[in-house]
Design a protein around this motif. Structure first.
Motif, PDB file in Angstrom:
ATOM      1  N   GLN A  61     100.993 -48.552   2.553  1.00 21.14           N
ATOM      2  CA  GLN A  61      99.616 -48.537   2.044  1.00 21.14           C
ATOM      3  C   GLN A  61      99.183 -47.158   1.567  1.00 21.14           C
ATOM      4  O   GLN A  61      98.104 -47.009   0.974  1.00 21.14           O
ATOM      5  CB  GLN A  61      98.638 -49.003   3.144  1.00 21.14           C
ATOM      6  CG  GLN A  61      98.923 -50.389   3.695  1.00 21.14           C
ATOM      7  CD  GLN A  61      99.114 -51.427   2.618  1.00 21.14           C
ATOM      8  OE1 GLN A  61      98.215 -51.655   1.805  1.00 21.14           O
ATOM      9  NE2 GLN A  61     100.293 -52.053   2.593  1.00 21.14           N
ATOM     10  N   GLN A  62      99.994 -46.139   1.827  1.00 19.58           N
ATOM     11  CA  GLN A  62      99.601 -44.792   1.430  1.00 19.58           C
ATOM     12  C   GLN A  62      99.573 -44.663  -0.090  1.00 19.58           C
ATOM     13  O   GLN A  62     100.461 -45.155  -0.794  1.00 19.58           O
ATOM     14  CB  GLN A  62     100.572 -43.757   2.020  1.00 19.58           C
ATOM     15  CG  GLN A  62     100.131 -42.310   1.820  1.00 19.58           C
ATOM     16  CD  GLN A  62     101.115 -41.337   2.471  1.00 19.58           C
ATOM     17  OE1 GLN A  62     102.319 -41.576   2.491  1.00 19.58           O
ATOM     18  NE2 GLN A  62     100.593 -40.245   3.008  1.00 19.58           N
ATOM     19  N   LYS A  63      98.538 -43.987  -0.597  1.00 15.69           N
ATOM     20  CA  LYS A  63      98.418 -43.757  -2.029  1.00 15.69           C
ATOM     21  C   LYS A  63      99.306 -42.578  -2.439  1.00 15.69           C
ATOM     22  O   LYS A  63      99.632 -41.717  -1.611  1.00 15.69           O
ATOM     23  CB  LYS A  63      96.968 -43.477  -2.402  1.00 15.69           C
ATOM     24  CG  LYS A  63      95.996 -44.574  -1.954  1.00 15.69           C
ATOM     25  CD  LYS A  63      96.374 -45.937  -2.514  1.00 15.69           C
ATOM     26  CE  LYS A  63      95.403 -47.021  -2.048  1.00 15.69           C
ATOM     27  NZ  LYS A  63      95.805 -48.371  -2.498  1.00 15.69           N
ATOM     28  N   PRO A  64      99.684 -42.510  -3.706  1.00 18.52           N
ATOM     29  CA  PRO A  64     100.590 -41.433  -4.144  1.00 18.52           C
ATOM     30  C   PRO A  64     100.066 -40.036  -3.824  1.00 18.52           C
ATOM     31  O   PRO A  64     100.859 -39.115  -3.578  1.00 18.52           O
ATOM     32  CB  PRO A  64     100.694 -41.662  -5.658  1.00 18.52           C
ATOM     33  CG  PRO A  64     100.406 -43.119  -5.831  1.00 18.52           C
ATOM     34  CD  PRO A  64      99.389 -43.463  -4.791  1.00 18.52           C
ATOM     35  N   GLU A  65      98.745 -39.863  -3.815  1.00 15.30           N
ATOM     36  CA  GLU A  65      98.174 -38.540  -3.525  1.00 15.30           C
ATOM     37  C   GLU A  65      98.264 -38.176  -2.047  1.00 15.30           C
ATOM     38  O   GLU A  65      98.048 -37.022  -1.681  1.00 15.30           O
ATOM     39  CB  GLU A  65      96.702 -38.495  -3.965  1.00 15.30           C
ATOM     40  CG  GLU A  65      96.499 -38.702  -5.458  1.00 15.30           C
ATOM     41  CD  GLU A  65      96.457 -40.164  -5.847  1.00 15.30           C
ATOM     42  OE1 GLU A  65      96.214 -40.432  -7.043  1.00 15.30           O
ATOM     43  OE2 GLU A  65      96.666 -41.038  -4.981  1.00 15.30           O
ATOM     44  N   GLY A  66      98.537 -39.173  -1.196  1.00 13.60           N
ATOM     45  CA  GLY A  66      98.696 -38.899   0.231  1.00 13.60           C
ATOM     46  C   GLY A  66      97.644 -39.511   1.117  1.00 13.60           C
ATOM     47  O   GLY A  66      97.768 -39.458   2.342  1.00 13.60           O
TER      48      GLY A  66
ATOM     49  N   TRP B 263      94.827 -42.589   2.546  1.00 10.02           N
ATOM     50  CA  TRP B 263      94.693 -44.027   2.791  1.00 10.02           C
ATOM     51  C   TRP B 263      93.233 -44.403   2.561  1.00 10.02           C
ATOM     52  O   TRP B 263      92.324 -43.576   2.737  1.00 10.02           O
ATOM     53  CB  TRP B 263      95.064 -44.388   4.223  1.00 10.02           C
ATOM     54  CG  TRP B 263      96.534 -44.510   4.474  1.00 10.02           C
ATOM     55  CD1 TRP B 263      97.289 -45.632   4.432  1.00 10.02           C
ATOM     56  CD2 TRP B 263      97.440 -43.453   4.843  1.00 10.02           C
ATOM     57  NE1 TRP B 263      98.607 -45.366   4.737  1.00 10.02           N
ATOM     58  CE2 TRP B 263      98.719 -44.037   5.000  1.00 10.02           C
ATOM     59  CE3 TRP B 263      97.286 -42.081   5.064  1.00 10.02           C
ATOM     60  CZ2 TRP B 263      99.841 -43.287   5.366  1.00 10.02           C
ATOM     61  CZ3 TRP B 263      98.384 -41.337   5.420  1.00 10.02           C
ATOM     62  CH2 TRP B 263      99.660 -41.927   5.563  1.00 10.02           C
ATOM     63  N   GLU B 264      93.028 -45.645   2.222  1.00 10.18           N
ATOM     64  CA  GLU B 264      91.682 -46.122   1.943  1.00 10.18           C
ATOM     65  C   GLU B 264      91.309 -47.200   2.949  1.00 10.18           C
ATOM     66  O   GLU B 264      92.165 -47.961   3.400  1.00 10.18           O
ATOM     67  CB  GLU B 264      91.611 -46.696   0.526  1.00 10.18           C
ATOM     68  CG  GLU B 264      90.200 -46.983   0.027  1.00 10.18           C
ATOM     69  CD  GLU B 264      90.210 -47.319  -1.456  1.00 10.18           C
ATOM     70  OE1 GLU B 264      89.739 -46.492  -2.252  1.00 10.18           O
ATOM     71  OE2 GLU B 264      90.724 -48.403  -1.813  1.00 10.18           O
ATOM     72  N   ALA B 265      90.029 -47.269   3.303  1.00  9.80           N
ATOM     73  CA  ALA B 265      89.534 -48.297   4.210  1.00  9.80           C
ATOM     74  C   ALA B 265      88.378 -49.021   3.554  1.00  9.80           C
ATOM     75  O   ALA B 265      87.487 -48.392   2.978  1.00  9.80           O
ATOM     76  CB  ALA B 265      89.077 -47.671   5.528  1.00  9.80           C
ATOM     77  N   MET B 266      88.404 -50.332   3.667  1.00  7.93           N
ATOM     78  CA  MET B 266      87.318 -51.170   3.158  1.00  7.93           C
ATOM     79  C   MET B 266      87.041 -50.909   1.682  1.00  7.93           C
ATOM     80  O   MET B 266      85.900 -51.049   1.213  1.00  7.93           O
ATOM     81  CB  MET B 266      86.043 -50.959   3.991  1.00  7.93           C
ATOM     82  CG  MET B 266      86.231 -51.300   5.468  1.00  7.93           C
ATOM     83  SD  MET B 266      84.772 -51.013   6.449  1.00  7.93           S
ATOM     84  CE  MET B 266      85.385 -51.444   8.069  1.00  7.93           C
ATOM     85  N   HIS B 267      88.074 -50.483   0.944  1.00  7.53           N
ATOM     86  CA  HIS B 267      87.981 -50.260  -0.498  1.00  7.53           C
ATOM     87  C   HIS B 267      86.847 -49.291  -0.844  1.00  7.53           C
ATOM     88  O   HIS B 267      86.193 -49.421  -1.874  1.00  7.53           O
ATOM     89  CB  HIS B 267      87.774 -51.594  -1.234  1.00  7.53           C
ATOM     90  CG  HIS B 267      88.768 -52.638  -0.837  1.00  7.53           C
ATOM     91  ND1 HIS B 267      90.102 -52.554  -1.185  1.00  7.53           N
ATOM     92  CD2 HIS B 267      88.629 -53.768  -0.090  1.00  7.53           C
ATOM     93  CE1 HIS B 267      90.745 -53.602  -0.667  1.00  7.53           C
ATOM     94  NE2 HIS B 267      89.881 -54.345  -0.012  1.00  7.53           N
ATOM     95  N   SER B 268      86.658 -48.322   0.043  1.00  8.98           N
ATOM     96  CA  SER B 268      85.543 -47.379  -0.141  1.00  8.98           C
ATOM     97  C   SER B 268      86.088 -45.960  -0.238  1.00  8.98           C
ATOM     98  O   SER B 268      86.662 -45.443   0.730  1.00  8.98           O
ATOM     99  CB  SER B 268      84.571 -47.484   1.037  1.00  8.98           C
ATOM    100  OG  SER B 268      83.564 -46.512   0.927  1.00  8.98           O
TER     101      SER B 268
END
Length: 804
Positions: free
Chosen positions: A63-68, A70-75
């Motif tokens: 789930q980690q994004k390329p920049e490093g 993580w996102e929660a609740m799409h916020s």
């Protein structure tokens, strides 16, 4: 390994062919020995939990994004908090800091400057765990931000809000995370002002409900998640500013000052025990924030050192629920109301990983009243100290718990390898305490005790009486530990001038009990503060103590660490690895009945009973693994006695030299020539015993020298009779001559020697230790096989002899 049903019995003093028939029939699947039924709903075990952790770990990494981040609740505004939370979960689940996902996450997290309490707190928690030295400046900045963000006055004084505004009223969730962050920063060496802790404890006490619960804010309706927050927060603040049970003056230490945990904490635990659930968040409406609540429950259980909340084994029940709710394909834990999959999986992962930390020591709770807990933070501080030294071997940390000793059965005691017993007054450990503790010691447990306060004569007298109940044999009596004992140097060298009287019982292959008696009752020595008193002062604040007192405290911590290292060999099982510990079966009657397998133990003058439980444990293992009915109370047999011929196999071990006279040699030779087998090992690889045995067996069987048993011998492969493949085993030997005492392990083929008579091995000799390992008491100073391989070798020998 093949299982032999209990309907197949082996008869002492009968021909051994029924054994061969039964074993062969079972291995061939013949219906004469029916296969036992296997329960479909089996208990959870460490393998299942580990696989669940690994699947969840892999899910979060994906789930980690390329920049490093993580996102929660799409916020987007929750990225800092989410990244800190996931990094914490991954680290506690064993993902190394060097892993690319961890490095990318940390690099991104360091670029952020949070402006919300959750964000700053979670960033602090992650950095304090993963890189406290490298990020000390950022931790100092975050501590200053959190201190400034605390509400200083008014009805919300001592709380924190979302935005970190130091006005108005905060809420209990933000306040909990702020305190968790400050606590871990303090443990990492970042100073936190005392008034921050004081205000917060006053806040939590003031907003507790009359029934013991806490709500989200003020005295709102209590919920499980917020009650967990309240208990943990009161524990944290008490750790930093609670009434001390020990105090250090300019040149002296006073002990047993009292300082019970706040009653509000105990009331909270009572409420949680009454409302306990792992399927809903009590008071919150079904499963709202269920995983957040369980994440808090893990912290409550660990902070307060409780295996049970109410009557519930919180980790076992919670782990079962989590395993049932994981998506086995993706690895994520199915989100409940409000929680999204990243947050839910992080909370679940921390519960499973942190909650199973190895319990290194249990603290005995016993009457009268609170005498057992004269120093409430003693074991917590000792375990924190050990944890800091053993971090490489136990990166997820260590734990401890309280055990209700008067009501504890064998299963309860075996949840920790060391039992700590402390007090001042006459104490009561419940019925049959001596037998229960002897069983605990026989199964590898260790007792560590002290008389903790001035005037502890009652405790001292009762403890010495208890030792007599544990060891009624006259040869086992308390004696001063010698200067070379590992208690003084196993992990750290204790300066000789800071030694104190320590007494112990040497039983089997090691010292199994160590006692620190009161020093104020002996006019010949200078009174000293007790170990627990000095451990009480041994928390993070010990660096502020006057140098002479700090030196005493550090010597006491070194003694405690040395004893734990010696007692455990620095090998501690995780909590989930102890799920299958069961109570001991009732002892086999002394009188043998038809159908019992018996093995004799050979008497000689070279400490023939040096490891008294070794042979009994071979027999119990045989009963457990094969279903054979055994006599697990073996007798010592003189080699010159006619009863020698009652046995098909006799066992022999020792630690000193010995000799047999001519009649005994002749009878032993006759036993071997008539089909008997002799299994021998040198306890702790004792050279005097090994030399004596080689000399004596040469006299018993002249012209038949010992030879190395080849690795491809059926004895090691065991395919023909359902044993184990032991062609490669683990050896243990002492290490650390110039540093901490330790154990070096290496793998290789078994080193057994034997003498053949016709086509069978009549004598099987191990110059390396089997017996201490079979006693479940691998000593740090003992060279031999590890426990599992020693048991497998012994079982192979037994099965081999039954098939000859």
């Amino acid at each position: 390994m093949a299982v032999i049903p209990r309907t197949c019995r082996h008869v002492r003093r009968q021909p051994r062919w029924p054994v061969v028939v039964c074993l062969t029939a079972w291995l061939a699947g013949i219906a004469a020995c029916p296969r036992p039924a296997v329960a479909e709903d089996h208990p959870i075990g460490p393998g299942e939990i580990q696989r669940a952790i690994e699947r969840a770990r892999e899910f979060l990494v994906r789930q980690q994004k390329p920049e490093g981040w993580w996102e929660a609740m799409h916020s987007p505004d929750k990225r800092v908090g989410a990244t800190g939370l996931v990094l914490l979960a991954l680290a506690n689940a064993g993902l190394p800091a060097e892993h690319p996902a961890m490095q990318k996450g940390l690099a991104w997290l360091r670029t952020q400057q949070g402006d919300q309490t959750y964000h700053v707190a979670l960033q602090t928690l992650a950095l304090a765990m993963l890189s406290p030295a490298a990020d000390a400046a950022m931790l100092e900045r975050n501590v200053a931000w959190l201190e400034a963000a605390q509400v200083p006055v008014g009805p919300g004084a001592g709380s924190w809000s979302y935005r970190g505004s130091a006005v108005g009223t905060g809420d209990n969730s933000n306040t909990q995370f702020a305190l968790l962050a400050l606590h871990e920063a303090s443990r990492a060496g970042i100073p936190v002002k005392d008034e921050t802790w004081v205000r917060s404890q006053q806040y939590w006490v003031a907003c507790a409900n009359a029934d013991g619960s806490w709500g989200y804010s003020g005295r709102s309706a209590g919920t499980g998640s917020m009650t967990c927050a309240g208990i943990a927060s009161v524990w944290i603040t008490s750790e930093h500013i609670g009434t001390p049970d020990a105090q250090a003056g300019r040149g002296s230490v006073s002990c047993c000052g009292g300082g019970l945990s706040p009653q509000v904490l105990e009331r909270g635990l009572d409420w949680l025990g009454r409302r306990f659930s792992v399927t809903q968040n009590p008071g919150a409406g079904g499963d709202t924030w269920l995983y957040y609540y369980l994440y808090g429950m893990e912290r409550v259980g660990r902070f307060t050192a409780r295996r049970f909340i109410g009557t519930h084994d919180w980790y076992r029940e919670g782990a079962r629920m989590f395993l049932d709710s994981q998506d086995r394909l993706s690895g994520q834990f199915l989100a409940r109301r409000i929680e999204d999959e990243t947050i839910a999986t992080s909370f679940a992962l921390m519960f499973l990983a942190k909650g199973r930390r190895p319990v290194i020591i249990s603290k005995s709770r016993h009457g009268p009243e609170d005498d057992w807990n004269r120093h409430g933070h003693d074991i917590a501080h000792l375990v924190e100290y050990v944890e800091s030294r053993w971090h490489k071997d136990y990166p997820a940390g260590l734990s401890w718990h309280v055990v209700d000793t008067p009501a504890a059965d064998h299963t309860d005691l075996m949840q920790a390898p060391v039992l700590w017993l402390s007090g001042k007054l006459l104490f009561n450990l419940g019925p049959d305490a001596g037998r229960r503790l002897r069983d605990y010691i026989d199964e590898g447990g260790f007792v560590f005790a002290e008389a903790c306060c001035p005037g502890s004569g009652e405790f001292d007298r009762r403890f010495r009486q208890l030792v007599g109940e544990i060891f009624p044999e006259p040869e086992y009596r308390l004696a001063l530990l010698p200067l070379e004992h590992p208690a003084w140097h196993a992990e750290q060298v204790v300066p000789p001038e800071l030694h104190r009287p320590l007494q112990g019982i040497d039983y089997g292959c090691r010292t199994c009990l160590i006692y620190a008696p009161p020093t104020d009752l002996d006019p010949t020595i200078q009174p000293m503060p007790s170990l627990s008193c000095l451990w009480e002062l041994g928390g993070p604040a010990r660096q502020k103590l006057p140098p002479p007192i700090r030196r005493e405290v550090e010597a006491a911590l070194a003694i405690g660490t040395n004893v734990l290292a010696y007692a455990t060999n620095r090998e501690v099982k995780r909590k989930d690895e102890l799920f299958d510990v069961v109570d001991l079966p009732a002892s086999t009657p002394q009188r043998l009945g038809r159908g019992q397998l018996a093995i004799g133990k050979l008497r000689h003058a070279g400490l023939c009973d040096a490891a008294p439980a070794a042979l009994a444990n071979i027999l119990r293992a045989a009963a457990r693994e094969t279903g054979i009915l055994v006599d697990d109370t073996p007798s010592l047999i003189d080699p010159g006695d006619e009863s020698l011929f009652d046995y098909h196999l006799v066992f022999m071990h020792g630690r000193r030299g010995f000799t047999f006279d001519a009649p005994r040699r002749e009878r032993l030779a006759a036993f071997l020539d008539r089909g008997g087998t002799l299994l021998v090992d040198a306890v702790c690889a004792s050279a005097p015993f090994a030399d004596a045995f080689r000399r004596e067996i040469a006299e018993v069987l002249p012209g038949r020298p010992l030879e190395k048993i080849p690795t491809d011998d059926p004895l090691f492969k065991a395919e023909e009779y359902g044993g184990y493949d032991v062609r490669r085993v683990t050896f243990r030997e002492a290490a650390g001559d110039d540093g901490p005492l330790g154990v070096r392990k290496r793998q290789g083929p078994p080193q057994l020697e034997g003498i053949r008579i016709k086509d069978r091995w009549a004598v099987i000799f191990s110059p390396f230790d089997l017996s201490c390992a079979l006693e479940k008491q691998n000593s740090m100073e003992c060279t031999g096989y590890d426990r599992e391989d020693a048991e497998r070798i012994a079982l192979n020998v037994l099965l081999y002899t039954l098939n000859q």
